[in-house]
Design an enzyme around this catalytic site. Structure first.
Site, short mmCIF file in Angstrom:
data_model
loop_
_atom_site.label_atom_id
_atom_site.label_comp_id
_atom_site.label_asym_id
_atom_site.label_seq_id
_atom_site.Cartn_x
_atom_site.Cartn_y
_atom_site.Cartn_z
N ASP A 97 -6.48 -2.66 -8.05
CA ASP A 97 -7.31 -3.47 -6.87
C ASP A 97 -7.23 -4.82 -7.27
OD1 ASP A 97 -9.04 -2.22 -4.33
OD2 ASP A 97 -10.12 -3.99 -5.18
N TYR A 114 -15.15 -12.17 -1.47
CA TYR A 114 -15.88 -10.97 -1.81
C TYR A 114 -17.24 -10.97 -2.80
CZ TYR A 114 -12.56 -7.77 0.35
OH TYR A 114 -11.57 -7.16 1.19
N ARG A 171 -2.90 6.40 0.54
CA ARG A 171 -3.20 7.38 1.10
C ARG A 171 -2.25 8.26 2.09
NH1 ARG A 171 -8.86 5.81 4.17
NH2 ARG A 171 -7.55 3.67 3.98
N ARG A 211 0.75 -1.32 0.17
CA ARG A 211 -0.07 0.12 0.06
C ARG A 211 0.71 1.37 -0.08
NH1 ARG A 211 -4.48 -1.62 4.05
NH2 ARG A 211 -5.35 -3.28 3.03
N ARG A 239 -5.57 11.68 -6.43
CA ARG A 239 -7.11 11.18 -6.16
C ARG A 239 -8.01 12.40 -6.47
NH1 ARG A 239 -9.52 6.52 -2.40
NH2 ARG A 239 -11.54 7.10 -2.25
#
Lengths: 377, 377
Positions: free
Chosen positions: B112, B189, B66, B62, B75
């Site tokens: 992703d 998922y 962020r 990651r 973003r």
């Protein structure tokens, strides 16, 4: 005059002694008998202590919960979870329901691990579908000063009352389990303020404020010991310590910030058998074998033979069917339960799931699980 | 007439041969050189293959995320995560940012794991602060029929384009890592429809519909192989398989419903080194040592010596500093990083955290982590 005084004194002493022997002593005996009433089913306690049992005892984590329509009916009669837990009559009622309906070998008092932060001065709310929420959290030395060490019987009187009512109503049918959260898990909520996938704020605190962390953990530990002692005085027959968030700490932090405090609790509680369930703490199994407790709970990820090997032969193991196995049909649930029992066969074991029963499980499948254990030889 | 025809044919063939040798062949050579350009820093690849390295390579799961204000700026220029991932120029930009800003030894393509269900015909949304959400899920044979096996280069063209742009822009500075989710995690998922603490619906499916489960897992596996092959053709130098929800399966289900499919992927990908990261699958470490891959990622709960012992000497281990350790100050981060490196010393190792970097971590502390690895001897 002196002689008459002595005779008088002897006369009084004699009558006091008679009264003690024929009136007070029998009452104490009766009281003691009522308190430590012979259990009709003490399988759980014997299995915990490693004594011989005719069959493996069985109960379920979260058995007094949302799977039962009877539970939901009681819960719907009040404002929500917290009011239910704080109303002793109702808490006792939902505690006993699974004994009647599912036929488990133990009741566990209906309550929540988060009553401890509340009793220490940090109240919480239970937000529907989101879980617990603390309006205030502990971030500094100053926040810590607002907390007190909880007194079990006074600050958590509603739990103690629920235990007294439950014991009376159970009438010795099965043992009653008391419980508390492990200090690390309680700490995690008190810092984080809510549930979390990572509890990163709580874990950050261990790195950035280790001293403050230890102070808070020690306060939680002492509160928990007081609380468990009060539960035991009220009649619980076994206590379980839930370390629900054990599995998010690296092994060295788990030793330092969790196991150390669980160990203090195990050493302090000498009256009843103790079970420690540290979910996800696969890395701590060897050290858990050295805890001063009788039973270690295994989650469904922990291999049974491997865990026995790491924990050693001198503990009872509790668990560990995958809670999702109960989504199967009756034949599948039975087969999965037998496969689990086969792996524990001949060793100290209390049957349970590897975690709490999921709320959407069919109670009929829970009964299949319970009955399969009861019929297994 | 016949002789003249032969002479003509020879003449044409001779000129074609000349053209091929002096014009086409050099162009192919140049193209091949550009495609398989010599990397200026190939530490990651050598470490993965167990070849000698001057120092331990370092990157972060990651890292393109962020923590970087530069990422947030990009973003904020689009509607959200999914548009960013589907805009190749911007995806390439945020892929390269950590190489420039943090000085890591590898880039990982910004994307992703859930692009695979989408490419198979099951689209998802990314709900702010809640995570992924699938409006439709797979519950039956009929749902399965609506899905197709994804074709990597066509159905996921935006990822492939982002890789081509990134490779050009990186200009061989560091290797580019491609990735995909492990079939079990993708399956979880697709059944559950969103993130979950327990993924109990997905786990129920394994018990209640094992055949359907295997069919879907096989379709995901084939889609994933196509996808990774397309990534490799576009230039990624190493691929990582993320089994984020490995840790919620009991060991026997993990073998049957996850490891079996990861193994298929590892066997199918022969062009570049492969890394498998199965979070929480502590119980599978021994079997992971037998996978046809070069590197195994360790999460921060997995003891280093113990993992090496279980996995064996023939794999590179990647990890495994507790992501929460980066909440400390510079001295604490440095000390924690060195303590981790000391435990891996002398063995095949790629430095990383035990999971993705938390979004509120100070990028300066990430730099301390990266530089500590780079300066360690």
């Amino acid at each position: 005059m002196k002689k008459s005084f002595l005779r008088e004194a002897f006369f009084i002493f004699y009558h006091i002694a008679l009264f003690e022997f024929f009136v007070v002593y029998p009452k104490i005996k009766i009281l003691a008998y009522l308190c430590h009433m012979q259990l009709k089913n003490d399988l759980l306690l014997r299995a915990a202590k490693g004594e011989p049992v005719e069959r493996t005892p069985v109960w379920l984590m979260r058995q007094a919960g949302r799977i039962l329509p009877e539970y939901r009916a009681v819960r719907d009669s009040v404002s929500g979870f917290i009011e239910l837990a704080q109303t002793p009559d109702l808490a006792a009622e939902v505690t006993i329901q699974p004994v009647d309906i599912l036929g488990v070998d133990a009741a566990i008092i209906f309550s929540d691990i988060l009553v401890i932060p509340e009793a220490m001065g940090l109240p919480y709310e239970m937000v529907e579908k989101r879980g617990p929420y603390f309006p205030n959290t502990i971030q500094s030395e100053r926040d810590l000063k607002k907390l007190k060490i909880a007194n079990g019987s006074h600050d958590l009187k509603y739990v103690i009352d629920a235990i007294l009512i439950t014991k009376r109503a159970l009438n010795g049918r099965v043992p009653l389990i008391g419980f508390a959260g492990a200090p690390w898990t309680i700490f995690a909520y008190m810092i984080e303020g809510s549930g979390s996938k990572t509890f990163s704020k709580a874990r950050a605190m261990l790195y950035t404020h280790p001293k403050l962390s230890h102070q808070l953990l020690q306060m939680i530990t002492e509160s928990t010991i007081n609380y468990l002692k009060a539960q035991i005085n009220a009649g619980v027959n076994l206590v379980q310590i839930f370390d629900s968030w054990a599995g998010i700490l690296p092994p060295n932090h788990y030793d330092e910030f969790s196991l150390r405090y669980i160990s203090q609790i195990c050493d302090a509680i000498t009256e009843v058998p103790k079970t420690v369930f540290a979910k996800g703490a696969f890395f701590a199994r060897e050290k858990m074998g050295a805890l001063n407790c009788e039973t270690i709970g295994l989650d469904w990820n922990m291999g049974i033979a491997e865990s026995r090997n790491m924990i050693g032969p001198n503990k009872t193991l509790q668990g560990n069917l995958d809670p999702a196995a109960l989504y199967g049909n009756a034949n599948e649930v039975e087969a999965a339960t037998i496969a689990m029992l086969d792996q524990f066969k001949g060793t100290r074991h209390i049957a349970n799931l590897g975690h709490g029963v999921y709320p959407d499980i069919d109670p009929e499948m829970v009964k299949v699980f319970v009955n399969t254990v009861k019929n297994y030889r």
